[in-house]
Design a protein around this motif. Structure first.
Motif, PDB file in Angstrom:
ATOM      1  N   GLY A  71       0.682  -1.375   0.029  1.00 31.97           N
ATOM      2  CA  GLY A  71      -0.040  -0.224  -0.033  1.00 31.97           C
ATOM      3  C   GLY A  71       0.884   1.158  -0.141  1.00 31.97           C
ATOM      4  O   GLY A  71       0.613   2.241   0.734  1.00 31.97           O
ATOM      5  N   LEU A  72       2.004   1.376  -0.981  1.00 37.10           N
ATOM      6  CA  LEU A  72       2.773   2.394  -0.937  1.00 37.10           C
ATOM      7  C   LEU A  72       2.965   2.796  -2.334  1.00 37.10           C
ATOM      8  O   LEU A  72       4.143   3.314  -2.775  1.00 37.10           O
ATOM      9  CB  LEU A  72       4.184   1.911  -0.141  1.00 37.10           C
ATOM     10  CG  LEU A  72       4.294   1.579   1.208  1.00 37.10           C
ATOM     11  CD1 LEU A  72       5.487   1.063   1.654  1.00 37.10           C
ATOM     12  CD2 LEU A  72       3.956   2.822   1.975  1.00 37.10           C
ATOM     13  N   THR A  73       2.000   2.851  -3.018  1.00 35.12           N
ATOM     14  CA  THR A  73       2.084   3.212  -4.494  1.00 35.12           C
ATOM     15  C   THR A  73       1.871   4.841  -4.441  1.00 35.12           C
ATOM     16  O   THR A  73       2.107   5.376  -5.766  1.00 35.12           O
ATOM     17  CB  THR A  73       0.970   2.760  -5.438  1.00 35.12           C
ATOM     18  OG1 THR A  73      -0.401   3.189  -4.874  1.00 35.12           O
ATOM     19  CG2 THR A  73       0.960   1.350  -5.092  1.00 35.12           C
TER      20      THR A  73
ATOM     21  N   TYR B 176       3.432  10.464   3.491  1.00 32.41           N
ATOM     22  CA  TYR B 176       2.720   9.649   2.475  1.00 32.41           C
ATOM     23  C   TYR B 176       3.392   9.807   1.136  1.00 32.41           C
ATOM     24  O   TYR B 176       3.821  10.815   0.581  1.00 32.41           O
ATOM     25  CB  TYR B 176       1.358   9.977   2.299  1.00 32.41           C
ATOM     26  CG  TYR B 176       0.355   9.137   1.596  1.00 32.41           C
ATOM     27  CD1 TYR B 176       0.180   7.828   1.597  1.00 32.41           C
ATOM     28  CD2 TYR B 176       0.058   9.552   0.026  1.00 32.41           C
ATOM     29  CE1 TYR B 176      -0.283   6.938   0.513  1.00 32.41           C
ATOM     30  CE2 TYR B 176      -0.685   8.906  -0.753  1.00 32.41           C
ATOM     31  CZ  TYR B 176      -0.785   7.550  -0.491  1.00 32.41           C
ATOM     32  OH  TYR B 176      -1.495   6.826  -1.432  1.00 32.41           O
TER      33      TYR B 176
ATOM     34  N   ARG C 266      -3.942  -2.047   2.183  1.00 32.54           N
ATOM     35  CA  ARG C 266      -3.872  -1.851   3.662  1.00 32.54           C
ATOM     36  C   ARG C 266      -4.966  -2.426   4.302  1.00 32.54           C
ATOM     37  O   ARG C 266      -4.840  -3.125   5.313  1.00 32.54           O
ATOM     38  CB  ARG C 266      -3.617  -0.233   4.095  1.00 32.54           C
ATOM     39  CG  ARG C 266      -2.122   0.376   3.557  1.00 32.54           C
ATOM     40  CD  ARG C 266      -2.039   1.702   3.898  1.00 32.54           C
ATOM     41  NE  ARG C 266      -0.981   2.273   3.273  1.00 32.54           N
ATOM     42  CZ  ARG C 266      -0.289   3.345   3.681  1.00 32.54           C
ATOM     43  NH1 ARG C 266      -0.458   3.995   4.845  1.00 32.54           N
ATOM     44  NH2 ARG C 266       0.698   3.939   3.095  1.00 32.54           N
TER      45      ARG C 266
ATOM     46  N   ASP D 150      -3.651   2.390  -2.335  1.00 32.25           N
ATOM     47  CA  ASP D 150      -3.043   2.007  -1.097  1.00 32.25           C
ATOM     48  C   ASP D 150      -4.142   1.758   0.123  1.00 32.25           C
ATOM     49  O   ASP D 150      -3.810   0.765   0.991  1.00 32.25           O
ATOM     50  CB  ASP D 150      -2.143   3.081  -0.622  1.00 32.25           C
ATOM     51  CG  ASP D 150      -1.182   3.416  -1.685  1.00 32.25           C
ATOM     52  OD1 ASP D 150      -0.871   2.389  -2.457  1.00 32.25           O
ATOM     53  OD2 ASP D 150      -0.531   4.476  -1.707  1.00 32.25           O
TER      54      ASP D 150
END
Ligand code: FAD
Length: 450
Positions: free
Chosen positions: A319-321, A427, A331, A327
């Protein structure tokens, strides 16, 4: 929790064995009703070695489902750590039962397993008999006039409705079971996952509550389904996929309730159940669809591979796009084992068409992560998004994660729930430019076609 049924040196006679599969329930279960026709029944569940490949969360949920079912039948369920063939044969020998009843499965693994059970029983002078399946209409039963299968969903759904299904069967007798040997302690498994799992322990695993929740949905929430089902922040969908995957409720039961609702919303909901049946039908006709694209749209070497592809996959999985809807979905999946259907489509499209990774890679991760994992539904939904399936979304349709967010979570309620650092510098910025990757996808498609 304890579920061990003590093995007895002199087993009570049983008229038949019921092999419990994805159907540990008493309601609307024709296999157990048939088994009970001749007298008391020995119920056995095979805790197969393949469960090692399940995630802890799924194993824990299964253990809770079986634990609860065992309570419902007064501790008489036998759970044996063995292959299905060994577990079922042992139970049949223990009770000297000639007949074993079971629901029929249609997935490649389910078919292989039931073939092995049948062979083991027949070699021992016994028989396996099927009654029912996890579907309102068995896969393979809805065909065109010329006997071939439907390849397009809407005519399949119409023919499926015309075909119809039985009314729900009466509840089986909870007192008509005998104790059978058991060597699995569910305590070990049911606790697993509690420490890391935020939601699934609260997910309902008792049949009675599953039925009550489903009835409440049909009576109080169904009318709003069509207008709210696509909004991930709203509780607009039924949440039935988990009990359906573990067989705690049969689709017939649900369809019987929704049939009483004349609204368009009820018909939309039934269509979703029909998708479940369509995918099972497709996999039945094309078992290779579990891994292979039904319609290969790109050349095999068109997909990204190597270290950069691996890093992109990890960013997607964690979840780090930098795309909030993607994301938040990933998550949510990691934290709870579930994800809203709209968001599943967006994250799957992102993996295939923005990161250029093959759908099988995403489907494999979903297999590990999803609580409602169902082989036919997962593989064929991935193929739908990837544009490789039967009646799939066309390959050139690329979900835009930003416009999907505007449309389906305009107030950012859903994404903020799962990304507390959304509006902070912590973020990440978008890992790729969606507009650029979309064009790259369309270009690869053009080249592959040529
Ligand atoms: P509702 O909207 O209330 O729908 C009612 C029921 O209809 C569901 O419980 C389900 O049985 C069926 N249904 C709804 N949508 C679909 C669909 N697209 N395909 C097939 N059946 C559907 N569903 C699974 O059960 N197991 C899976 O492993 C799975 N993997 C998926 C992977 C991807 C990439 C995508 C896009 C979808 C997947 N789905 C899967 C389908 C769908 O997302 C879930 O069934 C749905 O989110 C469950 O929520 P619900 O029960 O509240 O759905």
């Amino acid at each position: 929790m304890t579920a061990d049924a003590a093995s007895s040196s002199a087993p009570a006679p049983a008229s038949a064995v019921w092999w419990v599969r994805r159907d540990a329930r008493l309601s609307d279960n024709p296999a157990v009703l048939h088994a009970q026709e001749g007298g008391p029944v020995a119920a056995v569940f095979a805790w197969v070695p393949a469960l090692h490949f399940w995630s802890g969360r799924r194993v824990a949920h299964l253990a809770r489902v079986l634990w609860s079912f065992n309570q419902d039948i007064d501790g008489k369920l036998g759970i044996r750590k063995a292959t299905a063939a060994d577990a079922v044969l042992a139970a049949a020998r223990e009770h000297n039962a000639r007949t074993v009843w079971a629901a029929r499965e249609f997935s490649p693994a389910g078919v292989a397993e039931q073939d092995q059970v049948r062979e083991a029983l027949e070699a021992d002078g016994r028989e396996l008999r099927f009654e029912g399946s996890p579907y309102a209409v068995d896969p393979g039963s809805v065909t065109k006039g010329d006997g071939t299968e439907y390849k397009v969903f809407t005519p399949f759904r119409n023919a499926w409705r015309d075909h119809g299904w039985d009314a729900p069967h009466p509840k089986a007798d909870p007192s008509a079971f005998v104790t059978t040997a058991s060597d699995v302690s569910l305590d070990l498994y049911a606790a697993h996952g509690d420490s890391t799992d935020l939601v699934s322990p609260q997910r309902e695993f008792r049949e009675e509550r599953v039925l009550a929740d489903a009835r409440h949905f049909a009576e109080a929430r169904l009318d709003d389904y069509d207008s709210t089902r696509d909004l991930p922040a709203a509780n607009g969908a039924s949440n039935l996929s988990v009990p359906l995957a573990y067989g705690q409720i049969h689709p017939r039961t649900i369809l019987d309730w929704t049939a009483r609702d004349a609204t368009a919303s009820a018909r939309v909901f039934e269509s979703e159940i029909a998708w479940r049946e369509f995918h099972a039908d497709v996999l039945w006709h094309y078992p290779a669809a579990r891994r292979e694209s039904l319609k290969p749209v790109l050349a095999d070497d068109a997909w990204n591979t190597g270290k950069e592809a691996d890093a992109a996959f990890v960013a997607w999985r964690e979840g780090l796009t930098g795309y909030p809807l993607v994301d938040a979905g990933m998550r949510e999946l990691r934290a709870t084992g579930t994800m809203h259907n709209r968001v599943r489509m967006v994250v799957a499209s992102f993996l295939v068409k923005d990161l250029h990774l093959p759908w099988q890679r995403g489907a494999d991760y979903f297999r590990r992560a999803l609580l409602d994992y169902d082989h036919a539904q997962n593989q064929l939904n991935w193929q739908w998004v990837a544009g490789t399936g039967r009646d799939a979304s066309p390959f050139f349709r690329v979900f835009n994660p930003s416009t999907q967010l505007e449309k389906f979570d305009p107030d950012r309620e859903y994404v903020r729930r799962w990304i507390p650092d959304l509006d902070t510098p912590a973020y990440p910025t978008p890992m790729v430019d969606h507009a650029v990757e979309r064009l790259a996808t369309l270009d690869t498609l053009r080249v592959s076609r040529e």
